[in-house]
Design an enzyme around this catalytic site. Structure first.
Site, PDB file in Angstrom:
ATOM      1  N   SER A  91       2.596  -7.740  -5.528  1.00 30.75           N
ATOM      2  CA  SER A  91       1.989  -7.531  -6.848  1.00 30.75           C
ATOM      3  C   SER A  91       0.476  -7.776  -6.855  1.00 30.75           C
ATOM      4  O   SER A  91       0.009  -8.866  -6.513  1.00 30.75           O
ATOM      5  CB  SER A  91       2.661  -8.463  -7.857  1.00 30.75           C
ATOM      6  OG  SER A  91       1.907  -8.517  -9.052  1.00 30.75           O
ATOM      7  N   ASN A  92      -0.257  -6.765  -7.281  1.00 30.35           N
ATOM      8  CA  ASN A  92      -1.708  -6.927  -7.468  1.00 30.35           C
ATOM      9  C   ASN A  92      -1.991  -7.781  -8.695  1.00 30.35           C
ATOM     10  O   ASN A  92      -2.977  -8.512  -8.750  1.00 30.35           O
ATOM     11  CB  ASN A  92      -2.363  -5.562  -7.662  1.00 30.35           C
ATOM     12  CG  ASN A  92      -2.178  -4.662  -6.461  1.00 30.35           C
ATOM     13  OD1 ASN A  92      -2.638  -4.985  -5.378  1.00 30.35           O
ATOM     14  ND2 ASN A  92      -1.485  -3.548  -6.644  1.00 30.35           N
TER      15      ASN A  92
END
Ligand SMILES: *Cc1c(COP(=O)(O)O)cnc(C)c1O
Length: 353
Positions: free
Chosen positions: A91-92
């Site tokens: 996840s960014n």
């Protein structure tokens, strides 16, 4: 105090109503706007330009930083001392939240869907470096685990704020409503117009914020979301109505407009979404993404990522090849980040040409 960009003088002017909502400067704004001459020539289609939100600068960058400016403002203003959020292993959003928490001296808990890999790569390595506490659960249990963590931390005397996946709520939407003012000001200075904006959309807050801000900022072009993992609303059964994507984007957009004191009730019909590029599902890089990553790297020296921006770029290329835009129009690709995950996908590139 949070870190501050030393020369924030270039920050775009925003209407006063934004100042009613506490926000902190996490991003290097304005992000650059650049032409894409190589890809434009390669495709022989409309003129392409790119808005570089991969360069927001927070632990490299990405689109979540703009939302986090307002989400962290809200957290600090209301004396929260801990952030809880969730995402996939790469996840960014989690990576940028961990970095924002480090700057603001908040504790950060990340609920990640899946199992801890033996070797942390890409964003996972960065999450650890940034000091986040990681909690692994089955993907479908992430919401429940966030609530449970919230209660556990409250019992320990902490004040945790649960930030939804992707930071996608009305407050987060303010970041992209503000971004539309930034873009319009940049285009005016450059004496350019943009007819279409194309970008990756997944939890919907980016799209919603743009939608909320577009008319207020005077942007008249069309916003095209490339769905990364969400199916068309018509495919979602009635008993899961809450999961309908275009509807939920319009709901967040309406909430952001409420916060901006310019209420407008958006509906799913206001949301232009392309669902043809879901490939083999979330986080699975297929040949379409791989080819887009290779192409951009070689035509313009620009890196797009395996999960979001590679897929959105593959969508943009397909839309151009299908003549969805006229060659006289100008199309902006809003780069939302994701290049930090490239290394985690190195095995999937080995056979590509
Ligand atoms: C989260 C993310 C998106 C999608 O943004 P949403 O606001 O969740 O729709 C697009 N690109 C990248 C790189 C992201 O990390």
């Amino acid at each position: 105090m949070q870190n501050v960009w030393i020369d924030p003088s270039d920050r775009p002017a925003l209407p006063d109503v934004f100042t009613e909502h506490p926000h902190i400067p996490l991003a290097a704004l304005p992000t650059p706007l650049a032409t894409l001459p190589g890809l434009t020539q390669h495709l022989g289609g409309p003129e392409l330009i790119v808005k570089r939100d991969d360069m927001t600068g927070l632990a490299t960058g990405g689109n979540k930083t703009r939302k986090l400016e307002f989400l962290l403002g809200h957290a600090l203003h209301n004396d929260f001392d801990t952030l809880i959020t969730a995402g996939g292993p790469q996840s960014n959003h989690c990576r940028q939240t961990a970095a924002a928490a480090a700057q603001a001296k908040l504790e950060c808990h990340l609920v990640l869907g899946g199992e801890a890999p033996e070797k942390p790569l890409g964003n996972l390595l960065l999450d650890e470096l940034l000091g986040a506490h990681l909690h692994w659960v089955a993907s479908e249990s992430r919401h429940a685990r966030m609530q449970q963590l919230c209660e556990e931390l409250q019992d320990q005397g902490r004040r945790p704020l649960v930030i939804p996946i992707g930071g996608s709520n009305a407050i987060g939407g303010l970041g992209y409503a503000a971004a539309m003012f930034e873009l319009v000001q940049q285009l005016e200075r450059a004496e350019r117009t943009v007819d279409h904006i194309v970008f990756a959309t997944s939890s919907g807050g980016t799209h919603a914020g743009m939608l909320a801000g577009a008319a207020l900022a005077g942007f008249t072009g069309t916003l095209h979301g490339i769905s990364i993992d969400q199916v068309p609303d018509a495919q979602v059964p009635n008993d899961q109505r809450d999961m309908r994507f275009a509807a939920s984007v319009s709901k967040i957009a309406s909430g952001t407009r409420e916060l901006l004191r310019q209420p407008y009730h958006f509906s799913g019909d206001d949301v232009v979404m392309h669902y043809e590029y879901l490939g083999d599902g979330y986080g699975v890089m297929g040949s379409a993404e791989r080819n887009a990553i290779h192409l951009l790297a070689r035509t313009d020296g620009l890196l797009v990522g395996p999960v979001y921006t590679g897929r959105a770029m593959a969508g943009l290329i397909d839309l151009i090849e299908r003549d969805v835009f006229s060659s006289k129009e100008s199309v902006l690709f809003w780069h939302t980040g994701d290049d930090t995950t490239l290394h985690a996908y190195s095995d999937d590139f080995t056979t590509a040409t």
